[in-house]
Design a protein around this motif. Sequence first.
Motif, PDB file in Angstrom:
ATOM      1  N   PHE A 265      42.662 -11.481  -5.068  1.00  0.00           N
ATOM      2  CA  PHE A 265      42.348 -11.295  -3.657  1.00  0.00           C
ATOM      3  C   PHE A 265      43.437 -11.969  -2.846  1.00  0.00           C
ATOM      4  O   PHE A 265      43.652 -13.176  -2.961  1.00  0.00           O
ATOM      5  CB  PHE A 265      40.977 -11.901  -3.332  1.00  0.00           C
ATOM      6  CG  PHE A 265      40.477 -11.553  -1.976  1.00  0.00           C
ATOM      7  CD1 PHE A 265      40.166 -10.253  -1.642  1.00  0.00           C
ATOM      8  CD2 PHE A 265      40.297 -12.543  -1.023  1.00  0.00           C
ATOM      9  CE1 PHE A 265      39.686  -9.930  -0.381  1.00  0.00           C
ATOM     10  CE2 PHE A 265      39.820 -12.242   0.237  1.00  0.00           C
ATOM     11  CZ  PHE A 265      39.507 -10.930   0.558  1.00  0.00           C
ATOM     12  N   VAL A 266      44.145 -11.207  -2.047  1.00  0.00           N
ATOM     13  CA  VAL A 266      45.282 -11.694  -1.269  1.00  0.00           C
ATOM     14  C   VAL A 266      44.899 -11.725   0.208  1.00  0.00           C
ATOM     15  O   VAL A 266      44.405 -10.733   0.739  1.00  0.00           O
ATOM     16  CB  VAL A 266      46.524 -10.787  -1.477  1.00  0.00           C
ATOM     17  CG1 VAL A 266      47.703 -11.289  -0.671  1.00  0.00           C
ATOM     18  CG2 VAL A 266      46.870 -10.671  -2.949  1.00  0.00           C
ATOM     19  N   THR A 267      45.127 -12.864   0.849  1.00  0.00           N
ATOM     20  CA  THR A 267      44.845 -12.978   2.283  1.00  0.00           C
ATOM     21  C   THR A 267      46.082 -13.356   3.088  1.00  0.00           C
ATOM     22  O   THR A 267      46.074 -13.236   4.300  1.00  0.00           O
ATOM     23  CB  THR A 267      43.746 -14.032   2.562  1.00  0.00           C
ATOM     24  OG1 THR A 267      44.178 -15.290   2.050  1.00  0.00           O
ATOM     25  CG2 THR A 267      42.428 -13.625   1.931  1.00  0.00           C
ATOM     26  N   ASN A 268      47.120 -13.815   2.423  1.00  0.00           N
ATOM     27  CA  ASN A 268      48.315 -14.296   3.106  1.00  0.00           C
ATOM     28  C   ASN A 268      49.375 -13.193   3.115  1.00  0.00           C
ATOM     29  O   ASN A 268      49.874 -12.793   2.069  1.00  0.00           O
ATOM     30  CB  ASN A 268      48.842 -15.540   2.372  1.00  0.00           C
ATOM     31  CG  ASN A 268      49.963 -16.212   3.108  1.00  0.00           C
ATOM     32  OD1 ASN A 268      50.762 -15.567   3.779  1.00  0.00           O
ATOM     33  ND2 ASN A 268      50.058 -17.524   2.963  1.00  0.00           N
ATOM     34  N   THR A 269      49.741 -12.722   4.294  1.00  0.00           N
ATOM     35  CA  THR A 269      50.707 -11.627   4.407  1.00  0.00           C
ATOM     36  C   THR A 269      52.093 -11.993   3.888  1.00  0.00           C
ATOM     37  O   THR A 269      52.885 -11.115   3.575  1.00  0.00           O
ATOM     38  CB  THR A 269      50.834 -11.152   5.871  1.00  0.00           C
ATOM     39  OG1 THR A 269      51.243 -12.245   6.689  1.00  0.00           O
ATOM     40  CG2 THR A 269      49.512 -10.589   6.373  1.00  0.00           C
ATOM     41  N   ARG A 270      52.382 -13.285   3.768  1.00  0.00           N
ATOM     42  CA  ARG A 270      53.682 -13.700   3.247  1.00  0.00           C
ATOM     43  C   ARG A 270      53.732 -13.646   1.723  1.00  0.00           C
ATOM     44  O   ARG A 270      54.788 -13.830   1.138  1.00  0.00           O
ATOM     45  CB  ARG A 270      54.026 -15.110   3.738  1.00  0.00           C
ATOM     46  CG  ARG A 270      54.277 -15.157   5.244  1.00  0.00           C
ATOM     47  CD  ARG A 270      54.629 -16.553   5.712  1.00  0.00           C
ATOM     48  NE  ARG A 270      53.618 -17.544   5.387  1.00  0.00           N
ATOM     49  CZ  ARG A 270      52.600 -17.888   6.168  1.00  0.00           C
ATOM     50  NH1 ARG A 270      52.465 -17.301   7.332  1.00  0.00           N
ATOM     51  NH2 ARG A 270      51.739 -18.809   5.795  1.00  0.00           N
ATOM     52  N   ARG A 271      52.591 -13.401   1.080  1.00  0.00           N
ATOM     53  CA  ARG A 271      52.539 -13.380  -0.386  1.00  0.00           C
ATOM     54  C   ARG A 271      52.380 -11.976  -0.954  1.00  0.00           C
ATOM     55  O   ARG A 271      52.126 -11.804  -2.142  1.00  0.00           O
ATOM     56  CB  ARG A 271      51.411 -14.274  -0.885  1.00  0.00           C
ATOM     57  CG  ARG A 271      51.668 -15.722  -0.555  1.00  0.00           C
ATOM     58  CD  ARG A 271      50.831 -16.623  -1.405  1.00  0.00           C
ATOM     59  NE  ARG A 271      51.238 -18.003  -1.279  1.00  0.00           N
ATOM     60  CZ  ARG A 271      52.145 -18.595  -2.048  1.00  0.00           C
ATOM     61  NH1 ARG A 271      52.737 -17.927  -2.996  1.00  0.00           N
ATOM     62  NH2 ARG A 271      52.454 -19.852  -1.860  1.00  0.00           N
ATOM     63  N   ILE A 272      52.521 -10.961  -0.104  1.00  0.00           N
ATOM     64  CA  ILE A 272      52.438  -9.587  -0.577  1.00  0.00           C
ATOM     65  C   ILE A 272      53.492  -8.780   0.168  1.00  0.00           C
ATOM     66  O   ILE A 272      53.808  -9.057   1.326  1.00  0.00           O
ATOM     67  CB  ILE A 272      51.017  -9.008  -0.354  1.00  0.00           C
ATOM     68  CG1 ILE A 272      50.897  -7.619  -0.999  1.00  0.00           C
ATOM     69  CG2 ILE A 272      50.622  -9.014   1.104  1.00  0.00           C
ATOM     70  CD1 ILE A 272      49.473  -7.091  -1.055  1.00  0.00           C
ATOM     71  N   ARG A 273      54.052  -7.832  -0.559  1.00  0.00           N
ATOM     72  CA  ARG A 273      55.067  -6.960   0.055  1.00  0.00           C
ATOM     73  C   ARG A 273      55.012  -5.614  -0.661  1.00  0.00           C
ATOM     74  O   ARG A 273      54.500  -5.506  -1.787  1.00  0.00           O
ATOM     75  CB  ARG A 273      56.459  -7.577  -0.049  1.00  0.00           C
ATOM     76  CG  ARG A 273      56.981  -7.686  -1.470  1.00  0.00           C
ATOM     77  CD  ARG A 273      58.322  -8.387  -1.507  1.00  0.00           C
ATOM     78  NE  ARG A 273      58.878  -8.396  -2.865  1.00  0.00           N
ATOM     79  CZ  ARG A 273      59.943  -9.063  -3.225  1.00  0.00           C
ATOM     80  NH1 ARG A 273      60.580  -9.811  -2.324  1.00  0.00           N
ATOM     81  NH2 ARG A 273      60.387  -9.010  -4.462  1.00  0.00           N
ATOM     82  N   PRO A 274      55.567  -4.568  -0.029  1.00  0.00           N
ATOM     83  CA  PRO A 274      55.629  -3.268  -0.708  1.00  0.00           C
ATOM     84  C   PRO A 274      56.494  -3.375  -1.958  1.00  0.00           C
ATOM     85  O   PRO A 274      57.469  -4.134  -1.985  1.00  0.00           O
ATOM     86  CB  PRO A 274      56.290  -2.359   0.339  1.00  0.00           C
ATOM     87  CG  PRO A 274      56.143  -3.059   1.639  1.00  0.00           C
ATOM     88  CD  PRO A 274      56.097  -4.525   1.334  1.00  0.00           C
ATOM     89  N   ALA A 275      56.147  -2.630  -2.977  1.00  0.00           N
ATOM     90  CA  ALA A 275      56.948  -2.619  -4.204  1.00  0.00           C
ATOM     91  C   ALA A 275      58.364  -2.194  -3.869  1.00  0.00           C
ATOM     92  O   ALA A 275      58.595  -1.320  -3.025  1.00  0.00           O
ATOM     93  CB  ALA A 275      56.336  -1.669  -5.224  1.00  0.00           C
ATOM     94  N   GLY A 276      59.330  -2.836  -4.508  1.00  0.00           N
ATOM     95  CA  GLY A 276      60.724  -2.489  -4.286  1.00  0.00           C
ATOM     96  C   GLY A 276      61.348  -3.129  -3.065  1.00  0.00           C
ATOM     97  O   GLY A 276      62.454  -2.786  -2.672  1.00  0.00           O
TER      98      GLY A 276
END
Length: 69
Positions: free
Chosen positions: A51-62
């Motif tokens: 479960f991800v809530t922090n936008t700095r810890r997820i990005r589009p693949a590639g």
Amino acid sequence: MTARLSETYRPGDLVEVLFEIDGVAQWLPGQAAGSQPPGLWVRLSDGSMWFVTNTRRIRPAGAAGSESD
């Protein structure tokens, strides 16, 4: 204002999630599995769900080469 994760990613979108493994930051591949405000469920390539809530810890693949690398 930052967009909500559920507005940015849809189920099925390929993403990368930032984890710290043995003291080293690594982006791991995954797939958006569904939203649940305030965050987003992501299934990693090993089948685990996070479960991800922090936008700095997820990005589009590639998206390698961003400032967080």
